[in-house]
Design an enzyme around this catalytic site. Structure first.
Site, PDB file in Angstrom:
ATOM      1  N   ARG A  51      -4.286  -0.018  -7.041  1.00  0.00           N
ATOM      2  CA  ARG A  51      -4.776   0.888  -6.013  1.00  0.00           C
ATOM      3  C   ARG A  51      -3.688   1.396  -5.071  1.00  0.00           C
ATOM      4  O   ARG A  51      -3.597   2.588  -4.792  1.00  0.00           O
ATOM      5  CB  ARG A  51      -5.810   0.188  -5.106  1.00  0.00           C
ATOM      6  CG  ARG A  51      -7.208   0.254  -5.595  1.00  0.00           C
ATOM      7  CD  ARG A  51      -7.923  -1.007  -5.164  1.00  0.00           C
ATOM      8  NE  ARG A  51      -7.293  -2.127  -5.841  1.00  0.00           N
ATOM      9  CZ  ARG A  51      -7.619  -2.518  -7.068  1.00  0.00           C
ATOM     10  NH1 ARG A  51      -8.593  -1.953  -7.697  1.00  0.00           N
ATOM     11  NH2 ARG A  51      -6.979  -3.512  -7.673  1.00  0.00           N
ATOM     12  N   THR A  52      -2.892   0.473  -4.547  1.00  0.00           N
ATOM     13  CA  THR A  52      -1.984   0.890  -3.474  1.00  0.00           C
ATOM     14  C   THR A  52      -0.975   1.904  -4.006  1.00  0.00           C
ATOM     15  O   THR A  52      -0.790   2.978  -3.439  1.00  0.00           O
ATOM     16  CB  THR A  52      -1.287  -0.336  -2.847  1.00  0.00           C
ATOM     17  OG1 THR A  52      -2.297  -1.255  -2.467  1.00  0.00           O
ATOM     18  CG2 THR A  52      -0.474   0.056  -1.620  1.00  0.00           C
ATOM     19  N   LYS A  80      19.421  -6.947 -10.994  1.00  0.00           N
ATOM     20  CA  LYS A  80      20.875  -7.208 -11.069  1.00  0.00           C
ATOM     21  C   LYS A  80      21.359  -7.870  -9.786  1.00  0.00           C
ATOM     22  O   LYS A  80      22.539  -8.108  -9.608  1.00  0.00           O
ATOM     23  CB  LYS A  80      21.638  -5.894 -11.248  1.00  0.00           C
ATOM     24  CG  LYS A  80      21.251  -5.094 -12.462  1.00  0.00           C
ATOM     25  CD  LYS A  80      22.077  -3.800 -12.489  1.00  0.00           C
ATOM     26  CE  LYS A  80      21.587  -2.865 -13.566  1.00  0.00           C
ATOM     27  NZ  LYS A  80      22.191  -1.529 -13.422  1.00  0.00           N
ATOM     28  N   ARG A 101       6.510  -2.309  -1.713  1.00  0.00           N
ATOM     29  CA  ARG A 101       5.797  -3.593  -1.819  1.00  0.00           C
ATOM     30  C   ARG A 101       6.771  -4.625  -2.364  1.00  0.00           C
ATOM     31  O   ARG A 101       7.492  -4.353  -3.333  1.00  0.00           O
ATOM     32  CB  ARG A 101       4.599  -3.460  -2.755  1.00  0.00           C
ATOM     33  CG  ARG A 101       3.990  -4.803  -3.111  1.00  0.00           C
ATOM     34  CD  ARG A 101       2.698  -4.671  -3.850  1.00  0.00           C
ATOM     35  NE  ARG A 101       1.639  -4.218  -2.961  1.00  0.00           N
ATOM     36  CZ  ARG A 101       0.345  -4.220  -3.291  1.00  0.00           C
ATOM     37  NH1 ARG A 101      -0.024  -4.659  -4.473  1.00  0.00           N
ATOM     38  NH2 ARG A 101      -0.563  -3.789  -2.453  1.00  0.00           N
ATOM     39  N   HIS A 129      -0.269  -6.038   5.376  1.00  0.00           N
ATOM     40  CA  HIS A 129      -0.579  -4.933   4.462  1.00  0.00           C
ATOM     41  C   HIS A 129      -1.271  -3.836   5.283  1.00  0.00           C
ATOM     42  O   HIS A 129      -2.471  -3.604   5.153  1.00  0.00           O
ATOM     43  CB  HIS A 129      -1.487  -5.469   3.346  1.00  0.00           C
ATOM     44  CG  HIS A 129      -1.682  -4.556   2.175  1.00  0.00           C
ATOM     45  ND1 HIS A 129      -1.272  -3.225   2.168  1.00  0.00           N
ATOM     46  CD2 HIS A 129      -2.244  -4.774   0.958  1.00  0.00           C
ATOM     47  CE1 HIS A 129      -1.592  -2.677   1.008  1.00  0.00           C
ATOM     48  NE2 HIS A 129      -2.175  -3.603   0.254  1.00  0.00           N
TER      49      HIS A 129
HETATM   50  C1  NCD Z   1      -4.550  -6.541  -2.003  1.00  0.00           C
HETATM   51  C2  NCD Z   1      -3.089  -6.904  -1.894  1.00  0.00           C
HETATM   52  O1  NCD Z   1      -2.273  -6.477  -2.712  1.00  0.00           O
HETATM   53  O2  NCD Z   1      -2.778  -7.640  -0.956  1.00  0.00           O
HETATM   54  N1  NCD Z   1      -4.794  -5.509  -2.917  1.00  0.00           N
HETATM   55  C3  NCD Z   1      -4.632  -4.224  -2.506  1.00  0.00           C
HETATM   56  O3  NCD Z   1      -3.603  -3.826  -2.058  1.00  0.00           O
HETATM   57  N2  NCD Z   1      -5.712  -3.444  -2.562  1.00  0.00           N
HETATM   58  C4  NCD Z   1      -5.433  -7.716  -2.202  1.00  0.00           C
HETATM   59  C5  NCD Z   1      -5.184  -8.626  -3.371  1.00  0.00           C
HETATM   60  O4  NCD Z   1      -4.262  -8.458  -4.154  1.00  0.00           O
HETATM   61  O5  NCD Z   1      -5.962  -9.565  -3.520  1.00  0.00           O
END
Ligand code: NCD
Length: 354
Positions: A51-52, A80, A101, A129
């Site tokens: 999703r993100t 590396k 991320r 997040h």
């Molecule tokens: C979450 C995350 O990555 O922290 N997912 C997301 O970004 N929608 C929650 C999860 O991974 O459980």
């Protein structure tokens, strides 16, 4: 230059403006179709995501911009040994904005120290997040029609669930919002988050029972037990099925309670719940894209604008002891810390006590 590292980087007023922009995007998408023409978003994902990453990319494409990036650290020079900060410096020459991320807590904070373009924290280990919180806020606003006078139940992995940490930090700033923290003892909210609740005089209850406060809740936020953050997988196996939301459990819930989940779900919401009108977690994923559009517009527009959120005073020195902090792996990073409202010294990257 503005970054979004922590949800507290945005003031309540700014979040309100962004939800207004989001609602306008939903009504008049054509107005926004070309506004990022000629701009590039880089998605640097050192950890898995559906999703993100895809909603960030779709958001930029819907704004008329373009996208570059990688979806796994193993495909980048991180494999590396390149540092997070060098990666950000380099990619800042190719893109106008970066969504990152990373598995280490505080990674995006380190990247922002040197990046020539805005950094968006798309999740840093078990820490925070903020863009998921933007999705959550728009969903609560659209489903409940308000962001105040709410009792929010947070259920599951409150220790490693970064979405929970950012959501609490955001919602304590609205009037009359209280929390029910539902988790096994081993997955309880970290101390620094309990301090955030206490410092802000927020009302909260702690329980291991999903049923106990169900009738009081306006929002139930379910979370996945974060397997990838456990040092001991037998502990994960023991805790993984701690909570499963079923239609039966929902019988005593309010008729207009909102059920949220950042997704992916594993076992914590039974698929039978999906057809309940209160189940808002798939609508939440749509709202995530729209809020990311509003965020990109804001950050690309806001170069040289002063931060609207909370700014902290930093001190140098002291080694962070959190094994999962970016300071453990990033070479050349200056150890920085701040003193919280209780006079305790905390790492500037991951917020752990020093
Ligand atoms: C979450 C995350 O990555 O922290 N997912 C997301 O970004 N929608 C929650 C999860 O991974 O459980």
């Amino acid at each position: 230059m503005r970054h979004l590292l922590d949800i507290a980087d945005l003031s309540v007023g700014e979040i309100g403006e962004m939800t207004e922009t989001a609602e306008d995007i939903i009504k008049n998408p054509e107005k926004y179709m070309g506004i990022c023409k000629g701009k590039k978003l880089a998605t640097l994902f050192f950890e898995p995501s559906t999703r993100t990453r895809l909603s960030f990319e779709a958001a930029m494409i819907d704004l008329g911009g373009q996208v570059i990036g990688f979806e796994s650290g193993t495909n980048s020079s991180a494999s590396k040994g390149e540092s997070v900060r060098d990666t950000a410096r380099v990619v800042g020459n190719y893109a106008d904005i970066i969504a990152m991320r990373h598995p280490s807590e505080g990674a995006a904070f380190a990247a922002a120290e040197v990046s020539p373009v805005p950094i968006i924290n798309a999740g840093d280990g078990g820490h925070c997040h903020p863009t998921q919180t933007l999705a959550d806020i728009l969903t609560i606003k659209r489903e409940a029609g308000r962001l105040d006078n709410l009792t929010i139940g947070l259920c599951g992995d409150l220790k490693y669930g970064r979405t929970v940490h950012s959501l609490i930090e955001a919602m304590i700033r609205y009037k009359n919002v209280s929390f029910v923290l539902i988790s096994p003892e081993e997955l309880a909210l970290p101390d620094y988050m309990l301090d955030v609740l206490d410092e802000n005089g927020a009302e909260y209850k702690i329980t291991e029972s999903l049923d106990r406060f169900m009738p009081n809740l306006d929002v139930l936020y379910m979370t996945r037990i974060q397997k990838e953050r456990f040092d001991d997988l037998t502990e994960y196996e023991r805790l993984k099925d701690s909570y499963v939301l079923t239609n039966e459990k929902l019988i005593c819930a309010k008729k207009n309670m909102i059920i949220l989940h950042p997704l992916p779900r594993v076992n914590e919401i039974s698929p039978e719940v999906d057809s309940d009108p209160r189940a808002a977690y798939f609508r939440q994923t749509y709202n995530g894209k729209i809020m990311r559009m509003a965020l990109i517009i804001k950050l690309l527009d806001c170069k040289n604008v002063k931060c609207g959120g909370v700014s902290k005073k930093y001190y140098l020195g002291y080694k962070c002891k959190n094994k999962k902090c970016i300071t453990q792996t990033e070479y050349g990073l200056t150890e920085k810390n701040y003193i919280d409202k209780n006079g305790l010294r905390r790492c500037a990257y991951c917020d752990s006590l020093i």
